[in-house]
Write an enzyme that holds these catalytic residues in place. Structure first.
Site, PDB file in Angstrom:
ATOM      1  CG  HIS A 133      -6.253   4.511   6.256  1.00 55.16           C
ATOM      2  ND1 HIS A 133      -6.718   3.298   6.702  1.00 55.16           N
ATOM      3  CD2 HIS A 133      -4.919   4.496   6.469  1.00 55.16           C
ATOM      4  CE1 HIS A 133      -5.718   2.576   7.170  1.00 55.16           C
ATOM      5  NE2 HIS A 133      -4.604   3.275   7.044  1.00 55.16           N
ATOM      6  CE  LYS A 165       2.472  -3.343   7.443  1.00 57.43           C
ATOM      7  NZ  LYS A 165       1.650  -2.145   7.721  1.00 57.43           N
ATOM      8  NE  ARG A 179      -0.680   6.470  12.260  1.00 57.76           N
ATOM      9  CZ  ARG A 179      -0.553   5.193  12.484  1.00 57.76           C
ATOM     10  NH1 ARG A 179      -1.525   4.547  13.051  1.00 57.76           N
ATOM     11  NH2 ARG A 179       0.550   4.575  12.148  1.00 57.76           N
ATOM     12  CB  SER A 220      -5.350  -1.246   9.929  1.00 56.76           C
ATOM     13  OG  SER A 220      -5.618  -0.204   9.031  1.00 56.76           O
TER      14      SER A 220
HETATM   15  N1  COA Z   1      -4.671   7.254  10.235  1.00 55.97           N
HETATM   16  C1  COA Z   1      -4.784   6.109  10.896  1.00 55.97           C
HETATM   17  N2  COA Z   1      -3.974   5.080  10.741  1.00 55.97           N
HETATM   18  C2  COA Z   1      -2.993   5.171   9.829  1.00 55.97           C
HETATM   19  C3  COA Z   1      -2.815   6.331   9.075  1.00 55.97           C
HETATM   20  C4  COA Z   1      -3.714   7.393   9.313  1.00 55.97           C
HETATM   21  N3  COA Z   1      -3.615   8.541   8.665  1.00 55.97           N
HETATM   22  N4  COA Z   1      -1.754   6.155   8.266  1.00 55.97           N
HETATM   23  C5  COA Z   1      -1.290   4.926   8.509  1.00 55.97           C
HETATM   24  N5  COA Z   1      -2.019   4.330   9.447  1.00 55.97           N
HETATM   25  C6  COA Z   1      -1.763   3.019  10.046  1.00 55.97           C
HETATM   26  C7  COA Z   1      -2.343   1.882   9.287  1.00 55.97           C
HETATM   27  O1  COA Z   1      -3.652   1.651   9.711  1.00 55.97           O
HETATM   28  C8  COA Z   1      -1.399   0.757   9.646  1.00 55.97           C
HETATM   29  O2  COA Z   1      -1.748   0.218  10.865  1.00 55.97           O
HETATM   30  P1  COA Z   1      -1.278  -1.243  11.336  1.00 55.97           P
HETATM   31  O3  COA Z   1       0.156  -1.432  10.957  1.00 55.97           O
HETATM   32  O4  COA Z   1      -1.541  -1.172  12.773  1.00 55.97           O
HETATM   33  O5  COA Z   1      -2.182  -2.199  10.631  1.00 55.97           O
HETATM   34  C9  COA Z   1      -0.052   1.426   9.834  1.00 55.97           C
HETATM   35  O6  COA Z   1      -0.347   2.794  10.035  1.00 55.97           O
HETATM   36  C10 COA Z   1       0.853   1.235   8.673  1.00 55.97           C
HETATM   37  O7  COA Z   1       0.156   1.572   7.514  1.00 55.97           O
HETATM   38  P2  COA Z   1       0.267   0.812   6.151  1.00 55.97           P
HETATM   39  O8  COA Z   1      -0.968   1.100   5.415  1.00 55.97           O
HETATM   40  O9  COA Z   1       0.666  -0.607   6.294  1.00 55.97           O
HETATM   41  O10 COA Z   1       1.344   1.675   5.463  1.00 55.97           O
HETATM   42  P3  COA Z   1       2.898   1.740   5.611  1.00 55.97           P
HETATM   43  O11 COA Z   1       3.184   3.116   6.092  1.00 55.97           O
HETATM   44  O12 COA Z   1       3.469   0.616   6.368  1.00 55.97           O
HETATM   45  O13 COA Z   1       3.323   1.644   4.088  1.00 55.97           O
HETATM   46  C11 COA Z   1       3.190   1.079   1.811  1.00 55.97           C
HETATM   47  C12 COA Z   1       2.648   0.816   3.200  1.00 55.97           C
HETATM   48  C13 COA Z   1       2.297   0.384   0.860  1.00 55.97           C
HETATM   49  C14 COA Z   1       3.147   2.570   1.515  1.00 55.97           C
HETATM   50  C15 COA Z   1       4.648   0.601   1.726  1.00 55.97           C
HETATM   51  O14 COA Z   1       4.758  -0.647   2.351  1.00 55.97           O
HETATM   52  C16 COA Z   1       5.076   0.483   0.300  1.00 55.97           C
HETATM   53  O15 COA Z   1       5.415   1.477  -0.311  1.00 55.97           O
HETATM   54  N6  COA Z   1       5.055  -0.768  -0.249  1.00 55.97           N
HETATM   55  C17 COA Z   1       5.394  -1.032  -1.631  1.00 55.97           C
HETATM   56  C18 COA Z   1       6.796  -1.612  -1.768  1.00 55.97           C
HETATM   57  C19 COA Z   1       7.798  -0.502  -1.754  1.00 55.97           C
HETATM   58  O16 COA Z   1       7.778   0.393  -2.580  1.00 55.97           O
HETATM   59  N7  COA Z   1       8.722  -0.608  -0.784  1.00 55.97           N
HETATM   60  C20 COA Z   1       9.696   0.414  -0.567  1.00 55.97           C
HETATM   61  C21 COA Z   1       9.073   1.531   0.195  1.00 55.97           C
HETATM   62  S1  COA Z   1      10.277   2.670   0.772  1.00 55.97           S
END
Ligand code: COA
Length: 158
Positions: A17, A41, A90, A128
């Site tokens: 991140h 989650k 990734r 994560s």
């Molecule tokens: N390097 C390492 N790991 C990374 C990474 C990076 N650059 N980018 C993402 N990850 C990993 C995270 O560690 C996480 O790992 P895990 O699932 O094993 O714990 C995984 O990728 C997912 O990341 P997360 O932080 O949960 O993000 P997401 O891509 O699932 O999206 C939000 C999270 C907050 C952006 C999304 O849920 C959101 O927008 N929520 C708000 C509600 C909303 O607007 N919904 C409609 C969205 S279209």
């Protein structure tokens, strides 16, 4: 003023991140790290703990702030007058999910553009949940997270 948002659950924040956040901070004037409630989650760390860990991890980057948020990401971006959402990409497995989220966010708010930054090879398979699993098994996570995050994890799993 170009303002970007780097959203995520950050449960907890990792070097993967931080790589995205640092690189985004070089592309725009201001970056807001948006820490999502992500109640579905069932995060290990509370929203405030996740935000605090992210704050400490980004203290040395002057144009970065951290804010927790609930609700839709595009609404949060609008409320902050941010024009860009920056996400890390990734392994290829991320692509379909990110493609879907970017398309949905485009439908919900066309004034906000999604931009992807490719992860470097060493963080390609970092996540994560891998970090949480290693910590739960009392294995070192020093190569994946800053020291204060490693300490918070070992406290959770002591
Ligand atoms: N390097 C390492 N790991 C990374 C990474 C990076 N650059 N980018 C993402 N990850 C990993 C995270 O560690 C996480 O790992 P895990 O699932 O094993 O714990 C995984 O990728 C997912 O990341 P997360 O932080 O949960 O993000 P997401 O891509 O699932 O999206 C939000 C999270 C907050 C952006 C999304 O849920 C959101 O927008 N929520 C708000 C509600 C909303 O607007 N919904 C409609 C969205 S279209």
């Amino acid at each position: 003023m170009r303002r970007a948002i780097t959203p995520g659950t950050f449960d907890p924040i990792t070097f993967g991140h931080l790589d995205v956040i640092k690189r985004a901070s070089q592309l725009v004037d201001e970056v807001i790290v948006a820490v999502a409630a992500s109640a579905g989650k069932k995060p290990l760390f509370t929203l405030e703990e996740r935000a605090e860990l992210a704050r400490e991890a980004t203290l040395d980057i002057p144009n970065v702030t951290v804010e927790p948020f609930e609700g839709l990401l595009v609404d949060f971006a609008r409320s902050k007058n941010a024009q860009v959402l920056v996400k890390g990409l990734r392994a290829i497995t991320d692509f379909e999910y990110e493609f879907q989220m970017a398309a949905l966010n485009y439908e919900l708010g066309r004034e906000v553009e999604t931009v992807f930054i490719m992860s470097p090879p060493q963080y390609m398979y970092l996540s994560s949940s891998i970090v949480r699993e290693l910590a739960s098994l009392h294995s070192s996570v020093d190569n994946f997270v800053p020291p204060h995050v490693a300490a918070a994890l070992s406290k959770k799993f002591q």
